[in-house]
Design an enzyme around this catalytic site. Structure first.
Site, PDB file in Angstrom:
ATOM      1  N   CYS A 257      76.284  94.267  -5.375  1.00  0.00           N
ATOM      2  CA  CYS A 257      76.605  93.221  -6.002  1.00  0.00           C
ATOM      3  C   CYS A 257      75.317  92.267  -6.301  1.00  0.00           C
ATOM      4  O   CYS A 257      75.254  91.968  -7.179  1.00  0.00           O
ATOM      5  CB  CYS A 257      77.794  92.405  -5.362  1.00  0.00           C
TER       6      CYS A 257
ATOM      7  N   LYS B 227      73.996  97.082   4.893  1.00  0.00           N
ATOM      8  CA  LYS B 227      74.457  95.991   5.726  1.00  0.00           C
ATOM      9  C   LYS B 227      75.557  96.863   6.825  1.00  0.00           C
ATOM     10  O   LYS B 227      76.168  97.920   6.535  1.00  0.00           O
ATOM     11  CB  LYS B 227      75.104  95.210   5.206  1.00  0.00           C
TER      12      LYS B 227
ATOM     13  N   GLU C 140      82.186  93.204   1.815  1.00  0.00           N
ATOM     14  CA  GLU C 140      82.356  94.552   2.502  1.00  0.00           C
ATOM     15  C   GLU C 140      81.971  94.254   3.724  1.00  0.00           C
ATOM     16  O   GLU C 140      81.346  93.472   4.263  1.00  0.00           O
ATOM     17  CB  GLU C 140      81.325  95.546   1.747  1.00  0.00           C
TER      18      GLU C 140
ATOM     19  N   ALA D 296      66.700  86.104   7.869  1.00  0.00           N
ATOM     20  CA  ALA D 296      65.348  86.787   7.085  1.00  0.00           C
ATOM     21  C   ALA D 296      65.362  88.176   7.639  1.00  0.00           C
ATOM     22  O   ALA D 296      65.705  88.512   8.579  1.00  0.00           O
ATOM     23  CB  ALA D 296      64.311  85.945   7.658  1.00  0.00           C
ATOM     24  N   GLY D 297      64.852  89.283   6.788  1.00  0.00           N
ATOM     25  CA  GLY D 297      64.698  90.570   7.255  1.00  0.00           C
ATOM     26  C   GLY D 297      64.300  91.256   5.821  1.00  0.00           C
ATOM     27  O   GLY D 297      63.537  90.859   5.203  1.00  0.00           O
TER      28      GLY D 297
END
Ligand code: UGA
Length: 455
Positions: free
Chosen positions: A273, A343, A159, A265-266
């Site tokens: 998905c 995201k 996406e 990282a986060g």
């Protein structure tokens, strides 16, 4: 050679994107869905989700007459030589296995209506064994004299980059059984290969058996999820050791065997998905007697979930609210959560770590205000009890803590001096390690990143 005509069954994210992009490649395309609203929206030239570049392509190809949308399977059966199954395979109520209802209904709707030979290509992400089951269903429901065949070709689009990923894929994988199916499949992708040739690129076509093709998809997503959880596990270690996971990731990523992508990282992975796919993979492997082989994916999932809780813990530390027996109590504090999409460059909030973190902060008593540049409408539907702010400045006005939960450019490029003038206290949790700690510290902010020393 004339190009085959294509139908895409299911015009959700996957099917709509493919239908539009394949029309752009010069094919005559029909998008099919049982959802009348979706079909009417697409037919009127509007993409019902946010995907950069797709709206223009939709309008251009509708105008060129190469692209149409319908709710009629009858029309699809009469129109296309190749039918792509693009319906969703959501997670079942058991929280693990995949629901194949939509795959079944697409095949059941189409197969009896076929009156000439056609190829049905599955693209949906499915448990291994599904293609064979679909093949049996097609054999049962279609006229045997026609010789309708099945192939399985998983998709790998991301996406936010979907147009590029469909027009310029890094590979095409297909489970194919016969020479006839192979030739028709290639003809149905000729536009992709031709475009690559004009740009002096190569798109490898990996032809496999059904089971391998199905597994390639889940293996790829399992690997990506594992890579993200690996770096997030390192972030946990970095936090207690006083190390910086962003430097660690950069340093290990220079080794081409490791590679530097998907090492951010986060807050961890979300979306429609990766989380569901690794669970469905475990459920299917278990059914097949190979549960042990993918048991590590359970740990991958746990690490991922733990990151979401870490934000709450960090918030409590920063706000100096030690946890009681029921966890931290943040009542009376105002917190801005920047980002709701799972995201950036997407309005998708499915299993979004950002919204999970926001909900966790709200459950601990904080007054949470959420802002996202694109996903507000979807977020409101998903988490109606949270408060939403119309702009970034409205979100941060008077808060004691800012949490950056999705790394939109609007947040990455935000001016900490300007924002500092709006908040009640300059505290920031950088849930995506997307800010420059030194710049924010210089502007008087107490900065906390994920797996990084305080700044
Ligand atoms: C993912 C795969 O990347 C695609 O190849 C696949 O086709 C698709 O699933 C699918 O199965 O349909 P997508 O869900 O669009 O694509 O999103 P990703 O870009 O993979 O990101 C997934 C999540 O991982 C996001 O929440 C993102 O923030 C997170 N992430 C990604 C990290 O936390 N760290 C990283 O380094 C990379």
């Amino acid at each position: 050679m004339t190009l085959p005509r294509l139908s895409f069954l299911g015009t959700g994210y996957l099917g709509a994107t493919y239908a539009i992009c394949f029309a752009e490649l010069g094919y005559d395309v029909l998008g099919v869905d049982v959802d009348e609203v979706k079909i009417a929206t697409l037919a009127s030239g509007r993409v019902p989700f946010h995907e950069p570049g797709l709206d223009d392509l939709l309008r251009r190809n509708l105008a060129a007459g190469r692209l149409r949308f319908t709710t009629s399977y009858q029309e699809a059966a009469g129109f296309a030589d190749v039918h792509f199954i693009c319906v969703g395979t959501p997670q079942r109520a058991d929280g693990m296995s995949a629901d194949l209802t939509y795959v079944e209904s697409a095949v059941t709707n189409l197969a009896p209506l076929l009156h000439r030979r056609a190829l049905i290509v599955g693209k949906s992400t499915v448990p291994v064994g599904t293609a064979t089951w679909v093949e049996q269903l097609v054999a049962k429901l279609s006229d045997p004299a026609l010789g309708v065949e099945v192939a399985w070709s998983p998709e790998f689009l991301q996406e936010g980059y979907a147009v590029e990923d469909v027009l310029r894929p890094n590979r095409i994988v297909a489970g194919i059984k016969s020479t006839w199916a192979n030739e028709l499949f290639r003809a149905a992708h000729k536009g992709v290969f031709d475009l690559a040739a004009t740009e002096d690129r190569d798109v490898p076509l990996v032809v496999t058996d059904f089971a391998t093709a199905e597994l390639v998809k889940v293996a790829a997503n399992a690997f990506l999820a594992t890579k993200i959880s690996f770096i997030n596990a390192m972030a946990e270690v970095c936090e207690v050791a006083g190390a910086d996971v962003t430097q660690l990731a950069r340093a290990i990523g220079y080794d081409p065997r490791i590679g530097n992508r998907f090492l951010q990282a986060g807050l961890g992975f979300g979306g429609g998905c990766l989380p569901k796919d690794i669970r469905a993979f475990q459920a299917r492997a278990q059914e097949l007697g190979a549960g042990e082989a993918v048991r590590f994916l359970h740990e991958v999932d746990l690490i991922n979930t733990r990151r979401r809780g870490r934000v709450l813990q960090m918030a409590a530390e920063l706000l100096e609210r030690p946890a009681g027996p029921a966890g931290p109590n943040l009542s009376g504090t105002k917190v801005a959560v920047l980002g709701a999409a799972f995201k950036p460059n997407s309005d998708d909030v499915r299993d979004a770590p950002s919204l999970a973190a926001a909900a966790g902060l709200a459950a601990a008593g904080a007054e949470v205000r959420v802002y996202d540049p694109q996903a507000m409408e979807n977020a409101r539907r998903e988490q109606p009890h949270l408060t939403y702010a119309p702009t970034l400045t409205d979100a941060v006005e008077g808060v004691a803590l800012v949490v950056v939960a999705t790394e939109w450019a609007e947040f990455r490029n935000a001016d900490p001096v300007l924002l500092g003038g709006l908040v009640a206290a300059r505290r920031v949790i950088d849930g995506r390690n997307c800010l420059d700690p030194a710049q924010w510290a210089r502007a008087g902010w107490t900065y906390r990143g994920m797996g990084r020393p305080p700044a």
